[in-house]
Scaffold this active site. Sequence first.
Site, PDB file in Angstrom:
ATOM      1  N   SER A   1      24.363 -42.960  10.835  1.00 46.17           N
ATOM      2  CA  SER A   1      23.043 -42.377  10.607  1.00 46.17           C
ATOM      3  C   SER A   1      22.072 -43.484  10.230  1.00 46.17           C
ATOM      4  O   SER A   1      22.413 -44.361   9.436  1.00 46.17           O
ATOM      5  CB  SER A   1      23.104 -41.336   9.489  1.00 46.17           C
ATOM      6  OG  SER A   1      23.698 -40.161   9.980  1.00 46.17           O
TER       7      SER A   1
ATOM      8  N   PHE B   1      20.743 -37.632   4.596  1.00 42.70           N
ATOM      9  CA  PHE B   1      21.948 -36.987   4.024  1.00 42.70           C
ATOM     10  C   PHE B   1      21.612 -36.084   2.834  1.00 42.70           C
ATOM     11  O   PHE B   1      22.176 -36.219   1.745  1.00 42.70           O
ATOM     12  CB  PHE B   1      22.983 -38.031   3.562  1.00 42.70           C
ATOM     13  CG  PHE B   1      23.716 -38.740   4.669  1.00 42.70           C
ATOM     14  CD1 PHE B   1      23.594 -38.346   5.988  1.00 42.70           C
ATOM     15  CD2 PHE B   1      24.554 -39.810   4.378  1.00 42.70           C
ATOM     16  CE1 PHE B   1      24.287 -38.998   7.001  1.00 42.70           C
ATOM     17  CE2 PHE B   1      25.252 -40.472   5.372  1.00 42.70           C
ATOM     18  CZ  PHE B   1      25.107 -40.072   6.693  1.00 42.70           C
TER      19      PHE B   1
ATOM     20  N   ASN C   1      19.406 -43.263   8.455  1.00 46.56           N
ATOM     21  CA  ASN C   1      18.553 -42.945   7.311  1.00 46.56           C
ATOM     22  C   ASN C   1      19.163 -43.231   5.948  1.00 46.56           C
ATOM     23  O   ASN C   1      18.610 -42.848   4.928  1.00 46.56           O
ATOM     24  CB  ASN C   1      18.116 -41.482   7.394  1.00 46.56           C
ATOM     25  CG  ASN C   1      17.404 -41.189   8.704  1.00 46.56           C
ATOM     26  OD1 ASN C   1      16.502 -41.926   9.090  1.00 46.56           O
ATOM     27  ND2 ASN C   1      17.840 -40.155   9.410  1.00 46.56           N
ATOM     28  N   THR C   2      20.324 -43.869   5.924  1.00 47.05           N
ATOM     29  CA  THR C   2      20.912 -44.322   4.664  1.00 47.05           C
ATOM     30  C   THR C   2      21.033 -45.847   4.753  1.00 47.05           C
ATOM     31  O   THR C   2      21.771 -46.346   5.602  1.00 47.05           O
ATOM     32  CB  THR C   2      22.296 -43.681   4.429  1.00 47.05           C
ATOM     33  OG1 THR C   2      22.118 -42.270   4.292  1.00 47.05           O
ATOM     34  CG2 THR C   2      22.958 -44.221   3.166  1.00 47.05           C
TER      35      THR C   2
ATOM     36  N   LYS D   1      32.005 -41.805  14.172  1.00 48.08           N
ATOM     37  CA  LYS D   1      30.778 -41.528  14.935  1.00 48.08           C
ATOM     38  C   LYS D   1      29.903 -42.768  14.958  1.00 48.08           C
ATOM     39  O   LYS D   1      29.577 -43.317  13.900  1.00 48.08           O
ATOM     40  CB  LYS D   1      30.022 -40.347  14.323  1.00 48.08           C
ATOM     41  CG  LYS D   1      28.762 -39.955  15.104  1.00 48.08           C
ATOM     42  CD  LYS D   1      28.250 -38.596  14.675  1.00 48.08           C
ATOM     43  CE  LYS D   1      26.991 -38.198  15.428  1.00 48.08           C
ATOM     44  NZ  LYS D   1      26.503 -36.863  15.039  1.00 48.08           N
TER      45      LYS D   1
ATOM     46  N   ASN E   1      14.258 -37.358  12.936  1.00 50.01           N
ATOM     47  CA  ASN E   1      14.563 -36.924  11.569  1.00 50.01           C
ATOM     48  C   ASN E   1      14.905 -38.115  10.699  1.00 50.01           C
ATOM     49  O   ASN E   1      15.470 -39.107  11.153  1.00 50.01           O
ATOM     50  CB  ASN E   1      15.690 -35.873  11.570  1.00 50.01           C
ATOM     51  CG  ASN E   1      17.058 -36.486  11.413  1.00 50.01           C
ATOM     52  OD1 ASN E   1      17.501 -36.797  10.294  1.00 50.01           O
ATOM     53  ND2 ASN E   1      17.742 -36.702  12.531  1.00 50.01           N
TER      54      ASN E   1
ATOM     55  N   ASN F   1      25.181 -40.985  17.619  1.00 50.45           N
ATOM     56  CA  ASN F   1      24.213 -40.484  16.641  1.00 50.45           C
ATOM     57  C   ASN F   1      22.780 -40.652  17.197  1.00 50.45           C
ATOM     58  O   ASN F   1      22.608 -41.021  18.352  1.00 50.45           O
ATOM     59  CB  ASN F   1      24.388 -41.246  15.320  1.00 50.45           C
ATOM     60  CG  ASN F   1      24.192 -40.355  14.124  1.00 50.45           C
ATOM     61  OD1 ASN F   1      23.202 -39.626  14.050  1.00 50.45           O
ATOM     62  ND2 ASN F   1      25.116 -40.382  13.194  1.00 50.45           N
TER      63      ASN F   1
HETATM   64  C1  LIG Z   1      17.692 -32.779  12.066  1.00 52.08           C
HETATM   65  C2  LIG Z   1      18.938 -33.541  12.433  1.00 52.08           C
HETATM   66  C3  LIG Z   1      19.875 -33.831  11.439  1.00 52.08           C
HETATM   67  C4  LIG Z   1      21.032 -34.533  11.766  1.00 52.08           C
HETATM   68  N1  LIG Z   1      21.957 -34.789  10.782  1.00 52.08           N
HETATM   69  C5  LIG Z   1      23.113 -35.415  11.104  1.00 52.08           C
HETATM   70  C6  LIG Z   1      24.111 -35.631  10.124  1.00 52.08           C
HETATM   71  O1  LIG Z   1      23.993 -35.213   8.967  1.00 52.08           O
HETATM   72  N2  LIG Z   1      25.231 -36.301  10.485  1.00 52.08           N
HETATM   73  C7  LIG Z   1      25.431 -36.750  11.772  1.00 52.08           C
HETATM   74  O2  LIG Z   1      26.485 -37.342  12.060  1.00 52.08           O
HETATM   75  N3  LIG Z   1      24.499 -36.547  12.731  1.00 52.08           N
HETATM   76  C8  LIG Z   1      23.366 -35.887  12.426  1.00 52.08           C
HETATM   77  N4  LIG Z   1      22.427 -35.672  13.406  1.00 52.08           N
HETATM   78  C9  LIG Z   1      22.671 -36.216  14.763  1.00 52.08           C
HETATM   79  C10 LIG Z   1      23.298 -35.188  15.705  1.00 52.08           C
HETATM   80  O3  LIG Z   1      24.566 -34.805  15.245  1.00 52.08           O
HETATM   81  C11 LIG Z   1      23.429 -35.787  17.118  1.00 52.08           C
HETATM   82  O4  LIG Z   1      24.319 -36.896  17.071  1.00 52.08           O
HETATM   83  C12 LIG Z   1      22.095 -36.256  17.685  1.00 52.08           C
HETATM   84  O5  LIG Z   1      21.048 -35.408  17.280  1.00 52.08           O
HETATM   85  C13 LIG Z   1      22.106 -36.325  19.216  1.00 52.08           C
HETATM   86  O6  LIG Z   1      22.340 -35.056  19.794  1.00 52.08           O
HETATM   87  P1  LIG Z   1      21.133 -34.106  20.326  1.00 52.08           P
HETATM   88  O7  LIG Z   1      20.248 -34.974  21.187  1.00 52.08           O
HETATM   89  O8  LIG Z   1      21.811 -33.019  21.103  1.00 52.08           O
HETATM   90  O9  LIG Z   1      20.447 -33.623  19.123  1.00 52.08           O
HETATM   91  C14 LIG Z   1      21.260 -34.966  13.108  1.00 52.08           C
HETATM   92  C15 LIG Z   1      20.308 -34.665  14.092  1.00 52.08           C
HETATM   93  C16 LIG Z   1      19.163 -33.950  13.787  1.00 52.08           C
HETATM   94  C17 LIG Z   1      18.176 -33.635  14.874  1.00 52.08           C
END
Ligand SMILES: Cc1cc2nc3c(=O)[nH]c(=O)nc-3n(C[C@H](O)[C@H](O)[C@H](O)COP(=O)(O)O)c2cc1C
Length: 356
Positions: free
Chosen positions: A173, A114, A175-176, A211, A110, A240
């Site tokens: 993250s 934000f 992406n910022t 985080k 992704n 993350n």
């Molecule tokens: C579509 C998407 C959007 C995400 N948006 C955020 C976010 O806004 N803030 C954040 O701290 N992590 C965000 N994450 C990261 C997740 O919180 C997590 O740290 C990461 O996906 C690893 O866990 P997973 O493998 O179980 O998905 C996002 C992940 C995905 C897939």
Amino acid sequence: MPDLYRLVRPLLRALPPETAHRVTIAALAAGLGGRPREPDPPSLRRPLWGLDFPNPIGIAAGFDKDARAPEALLRLGFGFVEVGTVTPRPQPGNPKPRVFRLHEDRAVINRMGFNSGGLDALVARMTKRDRGEGIVGINIGRNRDSADSMEDYVEGVRRAAPVADYLVVNVSSPNTPGLRDLQARAVLEALLRQLLDVRAETGVSIPLLVKIAPDLKSEECTDIATVALETGIDGIVVANTTIARPPELRSPQAKETGGLSGRPLFAPSTALIAEMYRLTGGRMPLIGVGGVASAADAYAKIRAGASLVQLYTALIFEGPALIGKVKNGLPELLRRDGFASVGEAVGVDAAGGSHG
Ligand SMILES: Cc1cc2nc3c(=O)[nH]c(=O)nc-3n(C[C@H](O)[C@H](O)[C@H](O)COP(=O)(O)O)c2cc1C
């Protein structure tokens, strides 16, 4: 919800990922899936930071960015919900498409960037919620065009602390632009000290966590552990999404820009939990997140040093039945190894024991 989900699953899978997600959140917010939840087994109960987590499995940040359905997510069986990332002002995020399913790899990339309805809207929703429903944390970030990151996080803490059960400072993250530079030692230390001061001013002493990214070099891990212990923050969320692209990825979408999550993140993020547990001497509660798709995965995170666990991507592939699957499997794994509760298993794979 699980039965209904089985019916709508083919539809959701046929939709573009972000549309499917919007439909899911709307359904949850409308009260679908609102069965009363069954009590969790006592061995899954996790007292931490003065909060009583009914089970250690939470939904990770990014699923419910604007806090539209935290109660519904709790009713699905999660032990806690992390909403956000929320930015102070509303912003649209990156152009679509910006979420890609990597089916062959059980992963997602992704680059949402934000997208957020902003603090006003989120705080208004959180103010109305019934706090008795369960534990909801707020993950805070900064606006892309913000001239001063510190000011954005200060505003996040000031506004979110009164309506949250815990706060997460997201400096990881991908992406910022520039966000992850906030993990550098001096910058992070200044940021966290200031945010702890602001929390003190609010008079609300909820846990404040940071985080981190899974792409840190070992000196950076050491620095973050030192800063975490010295500043006295309450915990670290590990981790993350990653900007790495492991060579074993098979999906054509693997070349997309953004953060990779799901199965390929499991091993590196679990290794990072073990490393952070070791570096903090087991004195800093860690939330383990990255690639959890089974009870065994959640248990591995706990044994590596996670006090709590979160998941997101596996839910996209497996639906809400996954929550029950993880929770049903955990008590047996604990019993097999002679643990009466999750707390007893935290960090047992690390030398030096557990903080319970
Ligand atoms: C579509 C998407 C959007 C995400 N948006 C955020 C976010 O806004 N803030 C954040 O701290 N992590 C965000 N994450 C990261 C997740 O919180 C997590 O740290 C990461 O996906 C690893 O866990 P997973 O493998 O179980 O998905 C996002 C992940 C995905 C897939």
